[in-house]
Design a protein around this motif. Sequence first.
Motif, short mmCIF file in Angstrom:
data_model
loop_
_atom_site.label_atom_id
_atom_site.label_comp_id
_atom_site.label_asym_id
_atom_site.label_seq_id
_atom_site.Cartn_x
_atom_site.Cartn_y
_atom_site.Cartn_z
N GLU A 83 0.82 -1.21 0.00
CA GLU A 83 0.00 0.00 0.00
C GLU A 83 0.86 1.26 0.00
N THR B 267 -2.62 -3.13 -4.92
CA THR B 267 -2.77 -4.21 -3.94
C THR B 267 -4.17 -4.81 -3.98
N THR B 268 -5.08 -4.25 -4.79
CA THR B 268 -6.48 -4.68 -4.81
C THR B 268 -6.94 -5.01 -6.22
N THR C 167 -8.99 -3.98 -8.70
CA THR C 167 -9.69 -2.72 -8.99
C THR C 167 -9.34 -2.22 -10.38
N TYR D 267 -6.25 1.63 -2.85
CA TYR D 267 -5.75 0.78 -1.77
C TYR D 267 -6.84 0.51 -0.74
N GLN D 268 -7.78 1.41 -0.63
CA GLN D 268 -8.87 1.25 0.34
C GLN D 268 -10.09 0.56 -0.25
N THR E 151 -11.37 -2.49 -1.19
CA THR E 151 -11.09 -3.91 -1.05
C THR E 151 -12.31 -4.81 -1.27
N LYS F 279 -8.30 -8.53 -2.50
CA LYS F 279 -6.93 -8.02 -2.48
C LYS F 279 -6.02 -9.03 -3.17
N SER G 176 -0.27 -11.47 -1.01
CA SER G 176 0.85 -10.65 -0.55
C SER G 176 2.19 -11.36 -0.62
#
Length: 452
Positions: free
Chosen positions: A315, A321-322, A324, A388-389, A391, A395, A398
């Motif tokens: 992030e 990271t998602t 999207t 990043y928010q 989700t 996600k 990692s």
Amino acid sequence: MNKEQVVEYLNKNNIDKVKFAFADIDGILRGKVIHKQKFIDGLQDGYGFCDVVFGWDSSDTCYDNTSVTGWHTGYPDRPCRIDLDTFRTVPWEDNIPFFLGDFSKADGTDLHTCSRSLLKKITQQCHEMGFYPEFAQEFEWFNFNETSQTLQEKCFTKLQPLTPGMFGYSILRTSQHSDYYYDLFNLLAKFDVTLEGLHTETGPGVYEAAILHDHVLKAADKAVLFKTAVKEIASRHNIMASFMAKWSEALPGCSGHIHQSLWDGGKTENLFYSASDAHNMSDTFKHYLAGQLYCLPHLLPMYAPTINSYKRLVEGAWAPTTVTWGFDNRTAALRVLHPSEGYTRLETRIPGSDTNPYLAMSAALASGLYGIKNKLPLDIPPTVGNGYQDTKNGKLQSNLHDAAIDMQNSVIAKELFGEGFVDHFTQTRLWECKQFAKHVTDWELKRYFEII
């Protein structure tokens, strides 16, 4: 060029040797210089090349968990075939003729571990659907006042960047090393890897280059050649170029974003564009985007293939990271750009500079075509603001281990690329995890050595 034209060129210019290479599973070029006669003799049936290149990792350590080759096969030769359409000369090596090859067999079957052969298969499917795939990859990389020898002597610590400070888009910094800077631009053009743009990125000694877009196979060829060419040109200036995804926790990572669009067979109409849509997105574009979103969790190791890749996918580090997408949103995994009909395209932002371009482009194209074939609806709304928010659609994994296990078990991945490729590739990724797991890091020494 055809065989007769190539032979005529060699004879006319009194050339007695030829250089060729192919990409291994990590996108590393492996190759040879061969005599002109051997080159001519092998144009029909190929050139025997020890298949250990598909049985070891980037450090030449043999896998113990793959089946395509190994001690159990005796590491025999496999026929590598040169693609004459890749002909170019290497301007910084006295213009020696150079070709790319792969392990596509004459009867149409392929060695399933060969990444260029895989992209050729996906490209053929794309053509059969009536599409012309136009692609380009861009790269960020760090430059250091180091050599291979000084890296070893320093144990890869206390490295000196080419320039200090955070100087994104700096005219000053490039002028201070203009001999290297313009050698990159000019020599790459002579090498038929023409750049659309070249500039500094934010970070000490970091550059970014966008390669001019082309047909997907040529675009991947140019991306693979770009990374090696930059390293070779840099070395001639006593500079070390690194395409690690994230070499320092305190600095931004290095991306390898992929831009893509589909055109009609004659390349006269961008099939991603529609003037009747509020955002100029055609139904083909929406299905393609939906396919990438749907397949992304199944194919992540093809975009993020190393342990280090996931140090970049965190992030706030200019990497997604998602799951999207968004309009011109650099926090989303997929960025839609629609400034005009000619430049309406999708940017896939997950890949880092450590990718194998053949595999990254295969993943992008195959998953997009999957969405078109299955008419997947674009039911994920665009992200507005901080991706990043966002989700709600999931996600990204990692770490490489979990991403590789997901791909290994994925029906979608096997449908797109075949069980042979998926099994071999994911086993090589799990091998990377195994090698890392037994390594004692500097972090552990500093944290535990004295105090624990």
